[in-house]
Design a protein around this motif. Structure first.
Motif, PDB file in Angstrom:
ATOM      1  N   GLU A  33      -5.336  -4.042 -11.225  1.00 32.58           N
ATOM      2  CA  GLU A  33      -6.053  -5.310 -11.303  1.00 32.58           C
ATOM      3  C   GLU A  33      -6.858  -5.641 -10.206  1.00 32.58           C
ATOM      4  N   ASP A  34      -6.539  -4.955  -8.994  1.00 36.51           N
ATOM      5  CA  ASP A  34      -7.234  -5.680  -7.671  1.00 36.51           C
ATOM      6  C   ASP A  34      -7.956  -4.406  -7.052  1.00 36.51           C
ATOM      7  N   TYR A  35      -7.350  -3.058  -7.212  1.00 39.62           N
ATOM      8  CA  TYR A  35      -7.727  -2.091  -6.466  1.00 39.62           C
ATOM      9  C   TYR A  35      -8.281  -0.846  -7.349  1.00 39.62           C
ATOM     10  N   LYS A  36      -8.993   0.155  -6.982  1.00 46.23           N
ATOM     11  CA  LYS A  36      -8.995   1.344  -7.474  1.00 46.23           C
ATOM     12  C   LYS A  36      -8.728   2.474  -6.540  1.00 46.23           C
ATOM     13  N   VAL A  37      -7.782   3.668  -7.044  1.00 47.40           N
ATOM     14  CA  VAL A  37      -7.365   4.245  -6.092  1.00 47.40           C
ATOM     15  C   VAL A  37      -7.823   5.787  -6.442  1.00 47.40           C
ATOM     16  N   PHE A  38      -8.516   6.577  -5.408  1.00 47.09           N
ATOM     17  CA  PHE A  38      -8.963   7.747  -5.646  1.00 47.09           C
ATOM     18  C   PHE A  38      -8.229   8.948  -5.005  1.00 47.09           C
ATOM     19  N   GLY A  39      -8.251  10.101  -5.289  1.00 54.04           N
ATOM     20  CA  GLY A  39      -7.363  11.252  -4.662  1.00 54.04           C
ATOM     21  C   GLY A  39      -8.259  12.422  -4.472  1.00 54.04           C
ATOM     22  N   TYR A  40      -7.636  13.235  -3.479  1.00 55.73           N
ATOM     23  CA  TYR A  40      -8.416  14.401  -2.887  1.00 55.73           C
ATOM     24  C   TYR A  40      -7.143  15.103  -2.586  1.00 55.73           C
ATOM     25  N   LEU A  41      -7.261  16.667  -3.064  1.00 57.66           N
ATOM     26  CA  LEU A  41      -6.153  17.483  -2.591  1.00 57.66           C
ATOM     27  C   LEU A  41      -6.900  18.726  -2.030  1.00 57.66           C
ATOM     28  N   SER A  42      -6.321  18.997  -0.660  1.00 55.28           N
ATOM     29  CA  SER A  42      -6.855  20.175  -0.031  1.00 55.28           C
ATOM     30  C   SER A  42      -6.102  21.556  -0.720  1.00 55.28           C
ATOM     31  N   PHE A  83       0.779  -1.434  -0.058  1.00 61.69           N
ATOM     32  CA  PHE A  83      -0.133   0.021   0.111  1.00 61.69           C
ATOM     33  C   PHE A  83       0.864   1.461   0.059  1.00 61.69           C
ATOM     34  N   HIS A  84       2.135   1.312   0.804  1.00 66.28           N
ATOM     35  CA  HIS A  84       3.099   2.298   0.280  1.00 66.28           C
ATOM     36  C   HIS A  84       3.401   2.645  -0.814  1.00 66.28           C
ATOM     37  N   TYR A  85       3.604   1.377  -1.661  1.00 64.87           N
ATOM     38  CA  TYR A  85       3.774   1.771  -3.251  1.00 64.87           C
ATOM     39  C   TYR A  85       2.673   2.096  -3.823  1.00 64.87           C
ATOM     40  N   ILE A  86       1.555   1.577  -3.724  1.00 66.23           N
ATOM     41  CA  ILE A  86       0.527   2.127  -4.323  1.00 66.23           C
ATOM     42  C   ILE A  86       0.233   3.740  -4.364  1.00 66.23           C
ATOM     43  N   VAL A  87       0.376   3.969  -2.711  1.00 64.26           N
ATOM     44  CA  VAL A  87       0.070   5.538  -2.526  1.00 64.26           C
ATOM     45  C   VAL A  87       1.242   6.254  -3.178  1.00 64.26           C
ATOM     46  N   HIS A  88       2.487   5.595  -3.221  1.00 66.26           N
ATOM     47  CA  HIS A  88       3.514   6.513  -3.713  1.00 66.26           C
ATOM     48  C   HIS A  88       3.338   6.768  -5.206  1.00 66.26           C
ATOM     49  N   CYS A  89       3.019   5.675  -5.975  1.00 66.23           N
ATOM     50  CA  CYS A  89       2.485   5.877  -7.304  1.00 66.23           C
ATOM     51  C   CYS A  89       1.387   6.862  -7.645  1.00 66.23           C
ATOM     52  N   SER A  90       0.638   6.748  -6.564  1.00 68.27           N
ATOM     53  CA  SER A  90      -0.738   7.847  -6.974  1.00 68.27           C
ATOM     54  C   SER A  90      -0.206   9.114  -7.066  1.00 68.27           C
ATOM     55  N   LEU A  91       0.915   9.701  -6.082  1.00 64.76           N
ATOM     56  CA  LEU A  91       1.457  10.688  -6.024  1.00 64.76           C
ATOM     57  C   LEU A  91       1.721  11.327  -7.442  1.00 64.76           C
ATOM     58  N   ASP A  92       2.187  10.625  -8.393  1.00 69.13           N
ATOM     59  CA  ASP A  92       2.716  11.026  -9.891  1.00 69.13           C
ATOM     60  C   ASP A  92       1.552  11.281 -10.667  1.00 69.13           C
ATOM     61  N   VAL A  93       0.388  10.482 -10.271  1.00 70.05           N
ATOM     62  CA  VAL A  93      -0.786  10.993 -10.949  1.00 70.05           C
ATOM     63  C   VAL A  93      -1.429  12.101 -10.506  1.00 70.05           C
ATOM     64  N   ILE A  94      -1.237  12.397  -9.280  1.00 69.01           N
ATOM     65  CA  ILE A  94      -1.842  13.800  -8.829  1.00 69.01           C
ATOM     66  C   ILE A  94      -1.043  14.959  -9.235  1.00 69.01           C
ATOM     67  N   THR A 119      -4.321  23.321   0.977  1.00 68.23           N
ATOM     68  CA  THR A 119      -2.721  23.609   1.491  1.00 68.23           C
ATOM     69  C   THR A 119      -2.080  22.434   0.939  1.00 68.23           C
ATOM     70  N   LYS A 120      -2.395  21.871  -0.227  1.00 68.72           N
ATOM     71  CA  LYS A 120      -1.658  20.584  -1.003  1.00 68.72           C
ATOM     72  C   LYS A 120      -1.403  19.572  -0.167  1.00 68.72           C
ATOM     73  N   ILE A 121      -2.249  19.314   0.852  1.00 63.63           N
ATOM     74  CA  ILE A 121      -2.249  18.107   1.573  1.00 63.63           C
ATOM     75  C   ILE A 121      -2.868  17.051   0.821  1.00 63.63           C
ATOM     76  N   LYS A 122      -2.511  15.811   0.542  1.00 63.67           N
ATOM     77  CA  LYS A 122      -3.193  14.874  -0.459  1.00 63.67           C
ATOM     78  C   LYS A 122      -3.697  13.728   0.465  1.00 63.67           C
ATOM     79  N   PHE A 123      -4.983  13.443   0.171  1.00 63.59           N
ATOM     80  CA  PHE A 123      -5.834  12.283   0.906  1.00 63.59           C
ATOM     81  C   PHE A 123      -6.007  11.184  -0.223  1.00 63.59           C
ATOM     82  N   ILE A 124      -5.486  10.164  -0.035  1.00 68.87           N
ATOM     83  CA  ILE A 124      -5.674   8.787  -0.833  1.00 68.87           C
ATOM     84  C   ILE A 124      -6.462   7.640  -0.359  1.00 68.87           C
ATOM     85  N   LEU A 125      -7.312   7.179  -1.187  1.00 72.41           N
ATOM     86  CA  LEU A 125      -8.262   6.206  -0.850  1.00 72.41           C
ATOM     87  C   LEU A 125      -8.072   5.038  -1.699  1.00 72.41           C
ATOM     88  N   VAL A 126      -7.754   3.934  -1.199  1.00 75.37           N
ATOM     89  CA  VAL A 126      -7.523   2.612  -2.103  1.00 75.37           C
ATOM     90  C   VAL A 126      -8.548   1.589  -1.561  1.00 75.37           C
TER      91      VAL A 126
END
Length: 143
Positions: free
Chosen positions: A66-75, A29-40, A77-84
């Protein structure tokens, strides 16, 4: 079903990550969250190309795996929230509501006078509140 939530700081430093699976999936999950930062970063730097409004804090589906969907939210103040999540048929309205509640919980935790901005959130009260938000989100889903 939500399998992981994360809060990431302005400099892409992890502030909070909680997994809701029984296995030892924290590294995955650390890897999935890290990868999502590039998309954000891509969505924020090219809003017109990707059809994203900079006034909108909900970034939507960042990417499916394949197994998950990753959603994002940006405040603001540029704080990022990730949901897997493992759910394949989530409504945007439900995910937006989850992020609003998650963001409110973060604001309360960050407003604590003993919290140092930019440092990991270690508050047990925050973890408990996030867990209750995740449980309420799962209970609201109708199979």
């Amino acid at each position: 079903m939500i399998v992981c939530v994360a809060v990431v700081g302005q400099q892409n430093n992890p502030l909070y990550l909680q997994s809701f699976t029984n296995g030892d999936d924290a590294l995955k999950f650390h890897y999935i969250v890290h990868c999502s930062l590039d998309v954000i970063d891509e969505k924020v730097s090219n809003p017109k190309k990707l059809g994203v409004s900079l006034n909108e804090t909900f970034l939507g589906l960042l990417y499916p795996t394949e197994d998950y969907k990753v959603f994002g939210y940006l405040s603001n103040t540029k704080i990022k929230f990730i949901l897997v999540t493992t759910d394949q048929d989530l409504r945007d309205a439900d995910v937006r509501n989850f992020f609003r509640r998650f963001h409110a919980a973060y604001v309360d935790a960050a407003s604590n006078p003993f919290h140092v901005p930019g440092k990991r959130i270690t508050s047990p009260a925050f973890a408990e509140r996030v867990s209750s938000i995740v449980k309420a989100f799962g209970a609201g889903q109708v199979p």
